[in-house]
Scaffold this active site. Structure first.
Site, PDB file in Angstrom:
ATOM      1  N   GLY A   1       0.816  -1.214   0.000  1.00  0.00           N
ATOM      2  CA  GLY A   1       0.000   0.000   0.000  1.00  0.00           C
ATOM      3  C   GLY A   1       0.849   1.263   0.000  1.00  0.00           C
ATOM      4  N   GLN A   2       0.161   2.395  -0.030  1.00  0.00           N
ATOM      5  CA  GLN A   2       0.866   3.695  -0.056  1.00  0.00           C
ATOM      6  C   GLN A   2       1.845   3.831   1.111  1.00  0.00           C
ATOM      7  OE1 GLN A   2      -0.599   8.164  -0.420  1.00  0.00           O
ATOM      8  NE2 GLN A   2      -1.087   7.430   1.626  1.00  0.00           N
ATOM      9  N   ASP A   3       1.338   3.683   2.336  1.00  0.00           N
ATOM     10  CA  ASP A   3       2.183   3.931   3.508  1.00  0.00           C
ATOM     11  C   ASP A   3       3.242   2.838   3.665  1.00  0.00           C
ATOM     12  OD1 ASP A   3       0.442   5.990   3.818  1.00  0.00           O
ATOM     13  OD2 ASP A   3      -0.282   5.427   5.802  1.00  0.00           O
TER      14      ASP A   3
ATOM     15  N   LEU B   1      -0.135  -1.740   9.052  1.00  0.00           N
ATOM     16  CA  LEU B   1      -0.729  -0.805   8.089  1.00  0.00           C
ATOM     17  C   LEU B   1      -1.740  -1.495   7.180  1.00  0.00           C
ATOM     18  CD1 LEU B   1       2.571   1.021   7.008  1.00  0.00           C
ATOM     19  CD2 LEU B   1       1.126   1.443   8.990  1.00  0.00           C
TER      20      LEU B   1
ATOM     21  N   THR C   1      -7.357   6.030  12.540  1.00  0.00           N
ATOM     22  CA  THR C   1      -7.737   6.996  11.507  1.00  0.00           C
ATOM     23  C   THR C   1      -8.690   8.084  12.000  1.00  0.00           C
ATOM     24  OG1 THR C   1      -9.028   7.216   9.449  1.00  0.00           O
ATOM     25  CG2 THR C   1      -9.521   5.322  10.810  1.00  0.00           C
TER      26      THR C   1
ATOM     27  N   GLU D   1     -11.182   8.922  10.479  1.00  0.00           N
ATOM     28  CA  GLU D   1     -12.552   8.480  10.167  1.00  0.00           C
ATOM     29  C   GLU D   1     -13.273   8.015  11.432  1.00  0.00           C
ATOM     30  OE1 GLU D   1     -14.506   8.300   7.308  1.00  0.00           O
ATOM     31  OE2 GLU D   1     -13.015   9.504   6.270  1.00  0.00           O
TER      32      GLU D   1
ATOM     33  N   TYR E   1     -15.872   1.035   7.671  1.00  0.00           N
ATOM     34  CA  TYR E   1     -14.418   1.211   7.834  1.00  0.00           C
ATOM     35  C   TYR E   1     -14.105   1.900   9.168  1.00  0.00           C
ATOM     36  CZ  TYR E   1      -9.838   3.474   7.177  1.00  0.00           C
ATOM     37  OH  TYR E   1      -8.551   3.928   7.342  1.00  0.00           O
TER      38      TYR E   1
ATOM     39  N   LYS F   1     -12.124   0.289  12.327  1.00  0.00           N
ATOM     40  CA  LYS F   1     -10.892   0.923  12.822  1.00  0.00           C
ATOM     41  C   LYS F   1     -11.004   1.262  14.312  1.00  0.00           C
ATOM     42  CE  LYS F   1      -7.700   1.338   9.620  1.00  0.00           C
ATOM     43  NZ  LYS F   1      -6.325   0.870   9.800  1.00  0.00           N
TER      44      LYS F   1
ATOM     45  N   HIS G   1      -3.768  11.306   4.254  1.00  0.00           N
ATOM     46  CA  HIS G   1      -2.469  11.662   3.695  1.00  0.00           C
ATOM     47  C   HIS G   1      -2.326  11.000   2.334  1.00  0.00           C
ATOM     48  CE1 HIS G   1      -2.157   8.440   6.689  1.00  0.00           C
ATOM     49  NE2 HIS G   1      -1.331   7.846   5.828  1.00  0.00           N
TER      50      HIS G   1
ATOM     51  N   ARG H   1      -0.574   7.214  -3.714  1.00  0.00           N
ATOM     52  CA  ARG H   1      -1.951   7.036  -3.254  1.00  0.00           C
ATOM     53  C   ARG H   1      -2.714   6.196  -4.282  1.00  0.00           C
ATOM     54  NH1 ARG H   1      -5.302   6.679   1.082  1.00  0.00           N
ATOM     55  NH2 ARG H   1      -6.466   8.579   1.505  1.00  0.00           N
TER      56      ARG H   1
HETATM   57  P1  NDP Z   1      -3.646   1.215   1.196  1.00  0.00           P
HETATM   58  O1  NDP Z   1      -5.072   0.964   0.841  1.00  0.00           O
HETATM   59  O2  NDP Z   1      -2.772   1.878   0.180  1.00  0.00           O
HETATM   60  O3  NDP Z   1      -2.962  -0.180   1.595  1.00  0.00           O
HETATM   61  C1  NDP Z   1      -3.662  -1.153   2.301  1.00  0.00           C
HETATM   62  C2  NDP Z   1      -2.768  -2.378   2.420  1.00  0.00           C
HETATM   63  O4  NDP Z   1      -3.462  -3.386   3.173  1.00  0.00           O
HETATM   64  C3  NDP Z   1      -2.374  -3.012   1.097  1.00  0.00           C
HETATM   65  O5  NDP Z   1      -1.012  -3.351   1.138  1.00  0.00           O
HETATM   66  C4  NDP Z   1      -3.230  -4.256   1.055  1.00  0.00           C
HETATM   67  O6  NDP Z   1      -2.676  -5.323   0.316  1.00  0.00           O
HETATM   68  C5  NDP Z   1      -3.246  -4.631   2.528  1.00  0.00           C
HETATM   69  N1  NDP Z   1      -4.293  -5.584   2.839  1.00  0.00           N
HETATM   70  C6  NDP Z   1      -5.617  -5.499   2.545  1.00  0.00           C
HETATM   71  N2  NDP Z   1      -6.265  -6.595   2.974  1.00  0.00           N
HETATM   72  C7  NDP Z   1      -5.337  -7.400   3.558  1.00  0.00           C
HETATM   73  C8  NDP Z   1      -5.392  -8.670   4.180  1.00  0.00           C
HETATM   74  N3  NDP Z   1      -6.526  -9.352   4.291  1.00  0.00           N
HETATM   75  N4  NDP Z   1      -4.248  -9.197   4.664  1.00  0.00           N
HETATM   76  C9  NDP Z   1      -3.073  -8.522   4.548  1.00  0.00           C
HETATM   77  N5  NDP Z   1      -2.958  -7.312   3.959  1.00  0.00           N
HETATM   78  C10 NDP Z   1      -4.075  -6.761   3.475  1.00  0.00           C
HETATM   79  O7  NDP Z   1      -3.634   2.050   2.552  1.00  0.00           O
HETATM   80  P2  NDP Z   1      -2.634   3.199   3.031  1.00  0.00           P
HETATM   81  O8  NDP Z   1      -1.247   2.767   2.778  1.00  0.00           O
HETATM   82  O9  NDP Z   1      -3.105   4.502   2.498  1.00  0.00           O
HETATM   83  O10 NDP Z   1      -2.923   3.241   4.594  1.00  0.00           O
HETATM   84  C11 NDP Z   1      -2.177   2.457   5.511  1.00  0.00           C
HETATM   85  C12 NDP Z   1      -2.991   2.239   6.768  1.00  0.00           C
HETATM   86  O11 NDP Z   1      -3.296   3.505   7.363  1.00  0.00           O
HETATM   87  C13 NDP Z   1      -4.345   1.557   6.538  1.00  0.00           C
HETATM   88  O12 NDP Z   1      -4.614   0.743   7.643  1.00  0.00           O
HETATM   89  C14 NDP Z   1      -5.318   2.716   6.478  1.00  0.00           C
HETATM   90  O13 NDP Z   1      -6.610   2.320   6.815  1.00  0.00           O
HETATM   91  C15 NDP Z   1      -4.701   3.655   7.508  1.00  0.00           C
HETATM   92  N6  NDP Z   1      -4.977   5.060   7.308  1.00  0.00           N
HETATM   93  C16 NDP Z   1      -4.706   5.647   6.102  1.00  0.00           C
HETATM   94  C17 NDP Z   1      -4.941   6.987   5.903  1.00  0.00           C
HETATM   95  C18 NDP Z   1      -4.624   7.649   4.596  1.00  0.00           C
HETATM   96  O14 NDP Z   1      -5.055   8.783   4.396  1.00  0.00           O
HETATM   97  N7  NDP Z   1      -3.864   7.009   3.711  1.00  0.00           N
HETATM   98  C19 NDP Z   1      -5.501   7.829   6.982  1.00  0.00           C
HETATM   99  C20 NDP Z   1      -5.643   7.124   8.247  1.00  0.00           C
HETATM  100  C21 NDP Z   1      -5.407   5.797   8.387  1.00  0.00           C
HETATM  101  P3  NDP Z   1      -3.099  -5.682  -1.216  1.00  0.00           P
HETATM  102  O15 NDP Z   1      -2.159  -4.921  -2.089  1.00  0.00           O
HETATM  103  O16 NDP Z   1      -2.885  -7.132  -1.269  1.00  0.00           O
HETATM  104  O17 NDP Z   1      -4.526  -5.254  -1.379  1.00  0.00           O
HETATM  105  P1  GDP Z   2     -11.781   9.250   2.814  1.00  0.00           P
HETATM  106  O1  GDP Z   2     -11.765  10.587   3.458  1.00  0.00           O
HETATM  107  O2  GDP Z   2     -10.950   8.238   3.533  1.00  0.00           O
HETATM  108  O3  GDP Z   2     -13.145   8.735   2.529  1.00  0.00           O
HETATM  109  O4  GDP Z   2     -10.978   9.443   1.425  1.00  0.00           O
HETATM  110  P2  GDP Z   2     -11.513   9.514  -0.089  1.00  0.00           P
HETATM  111  O5  GDP Z   2     -10.398  10.125  -0.882  1.00  0.00           O
HETATM  112  O6  GDP Z   2     -12.021   8.192  -0.548  1.00  0.00           O
HETATM  113  O7  GDP Z   2     -12.747  10.521  -0.023  1.00  0.00           O
HETATM  114  C1  GDP Z   2     -12.595  11.866   0.410  1.00  0.00           C
HETATM  115  C2  GDP Z   2     -13.897  12.601   0.154  1.00  0.00           C
HETATM  116  O8  GDP Z   2     -14.095  12.727  -1.254  1.00  0.00           O
HETATM  117  C3  GDP Z   2     -15.148  11.899   0.688  1.00  0.00           C
HETATM  118  O9  GDP Z   2     -15.973  12.884   1.270  1.00  0.00           O
HETATM  119  C4  GDP Z   2     -15.816  11.328  -0.564  1.00  0.00           C
HETATM  120  O10 GDP Z   2     -17.226  11.192  -0.461  1.00  0.00           O
HETATM  121  C5  GDP Z   2     -15.455  12.432  -1.558  1.00  0.00           C
HETATM  122  N1  GDP Z   2     -15.542  12.026  -2.975  1.00  0.00           N
HETATM  123  C6  GDP Z   2     -16.243  12.677  -3.947  1.00  0.00           C
HETATM  124  N2  GDP Z   2     -16.131  12.032  -5.111  1.00  0.00           N
HETATM  125  C7  GDP Z   2     -15.343  10.945  -4.888  1.00  0.00           C
HETATM  126  C8  GDP Z   2     -14.876   9.897  -5.740  1.00  0.00           C
HETATM  127  O11 GDP Z   2     -15.145   9.830  -6.917  1.00  0.00           O
HETATM  128  N3  GDP Z   2     -14.084   8.950  -5.146  1.00  0.00           N
HETATM  129  C9  GDP Z   2     -13.740   9.008  -3.818  1.00  0.00           C
HETATM  130  N4  GDP Z   2     -12.942   8.076  -3.315  1.00  0.00           N
HETATM  131  N5  GDP Z   2     -14.197   9.975  -2.998  1.00  0.00           N
HETATM  132  C10 GDP Z   2     -14.979  10.940  -3.527  1.00  0.00           C
END
Ligand code: NDP
Ligand code: GDP
Length: 335
Positions: free
Chosen positions: A15-17, A82, A129, A131, A157, A161, A187, A192
């Site tokens: 994932g991203q982080d 993560l 998070t 959220e 979600y 969390k 972030h 992303r």
């Molecule tokens: P991503 O969606 O980019 O990454 C999620 C990761 O979780 C992927 O590597 C995915 O693997 C893995 N995953 C999903 N399901 C499973 C499973 N069943 N078993 C093992 N691994 C799994 O998320 P981010 O990197 O953006 O975020 C990292 C963490 O931080 C997450 O927990 C997210 O909820 C939390 N978070 C993120 C925020 C943000 O703005 N980015 C804000 C606050 C919290 P695969 O590639 O196989 O799908």
């Molecule tokens: P979130 O804050 O974790 O839900 O991050 P998202 O990037 O998925 O969504 C941020 C905000 O954008 C939320 O209020 C969504 O409802 C709004 N949004 C509006 N249009 C879209 C879309 O096409 N895709 C996503 N993902 N969000 C959208």
């Protein structure tokens, strides 16, 4: 005699982080292990190519035995949990899976640390998070949510969390484990996922500029988010585990912006002042319950950890559009 390097296990390595923290930990001399799920994960090759130093361990957050095996292989000083079903919209469509992975998965990780005899030696970071706050009027302090604000999650979600957050705190209190929760606000960045609104916009802006598409379909445009840069936030995660005691910390920018403001800045990067003709609303991207506004107060992390961020909101939009223009020009796939 030189000390052996620290070992870290990162769940969510694809994932991203996960990518950002793999890079950071490697720079700091850690031995980095990453949990990867699925028998043929489509992102595996990309991770292997970009981060050849990461030792990938197969395992799923829903499988306690796989997690115990991962602990034994990695023997981690630090675990960064993560991995999650992390998309709010997707969680409404797959609520049970979200509860299993994003909620119960945290318990599985904590138990794997404990069951393999590492409760006293391994530190755990839990990815909580913003959220969990839900953005409701009565629950919105002027200065932004901090570590003491009330929780009122508004999606499967957010609810999952919140379970993860409380079970992490419970293991800290019950077993004295070093488990820190980062309550991170949104972030973003060049890594992303394109299912999130910021990257969906910057990818589309790049494609519109190059004549590869003529509009973008979005849901609601008025919600506001506290958007920071992922590279700054993973540094905060690492700082949390270097602190003397386990605790909860908000990471945020202290600013909130609407999706309309993001569109304004992103389209301006390609010389378009009026983005409206290029955006169509599609109810498919609206949610059964919306989080209207998120604004965080990172004072505690700044004071206690010395956390600081380097990228501001205009800088974030700029770097994401520039990256997507480069990617599209190179003919790399959009999805
Ligand atoms: P991503 O969606 O980019 O990454 C999620 C990761 O979780 C992927 O590597 C995915 O693997 C893995 N995953 C999903 N399901 C499973 C499973 N069943 N078993 C093992 N691994 C799994 O998320 P981010 O990197 O953006 O975020 C990292 C963490 O931080 C997450 O927990 C997210 O909820 C939390 N978070 C993120 C925020 C943000 O703005 N980015 C804000 C606050 C919290 P695969 O590639 O196989 O799908
Ligand atoms: P979130 O804050 O974790 O839900 O991050 P998202 O990037 O998925 O969504 C941020 C905000 O954008 C939320 O209020 C969504 O409802 C709004 N949004 C509006 N249009 C879209 C879309 O096409 N895709 C996503 N993902 N969000 C959208």
């Amino acid at each position: 005699m030189s000390e052996s390097p620290k070992s870290a296990l990162v769940t969510g390595i694809t994932g991203q982080d996960g990518c950002h923290i793999a890079e950071l930990l490697h720079e700091k001399g850690y031995e980095v292990h990453g949990l990867i799920r699925g028998q043929n994960n489509p992102r595996k090759a990309a991770v292997e190519a970009e981060f050849p130093f990461v030792n990938l361990i197969e395992g799923d957050l829903t499988d306690p035995a796989a997690l115990m095996r991962a602990m034994d292989i990695a023997n981690p000083d630090e675990v960064y949990n993560l991995g999650a079903i992390s998309h709010v919209g997707y969680s409404f469509k797959n609520p049970t899976l979200t509860a299993d992975v994003t909620g119960k998965g945290v318990l599985n990780v904590l138990e794997a640390v404990r069951a393999t005899g590492r409760a006293e030696s391994t530190k755990v970071y839990q990815a909580s998070t913003s959220e969990m706050f839900g953005g409701l009027d009565y629950n919105r302090p002027g200065a932004g949510y901090n570590e003491d604000s009330l929780f009122h999650p508004r999606s499967p979600y957010g609810v999952a969390k919140l379970y993860g957050h409380w079970i992490a705190k419970n293991y800290r209190e019950s077993y004295g484990m070093f488990v820190s929760c980062g309550i991170l606000f949104n972030h973003e960045g060049e890594r992303r996922g394109k299912e999130f609104v910021t990257r969906k916009i910057t990818d589309a802006v790049a494609r519109i500029h190059l004549g590869l598409q003529d509009h973008i379909e979005l849901g609601d445009l008025w919600p506001k988010r506290d958007w920071g840069y992922a590279g700054d936030y993973v540094r905060g995660m690492w700082q949390m585990l270097q602190h003397d005691t386990a605790d909860d910390f908000v990471l945020a920018t202290g600013e909130t912006h609407s999706i309309e403001e993001f569109l304004q800045l992103a389209f301006a990067e390609i010389g378009i002042d009026d983005w409206r003709p290029y955006v169509k609303q599609n109810p498919a991207f609206m949610r059964p319950a919306e989080v209207d506004i998120l604004l965080g107060d990172p004072t505690k992390a700044e004071k206690v950890l010395g956390w600081e961020r380097k990228v501001d909101f205009p800088g974030l939009v700029k770097l994401m559009v520039a990256h997507d223009l480069e990617q599209q020009r190179a003919g790399l796939p959009s999805a």
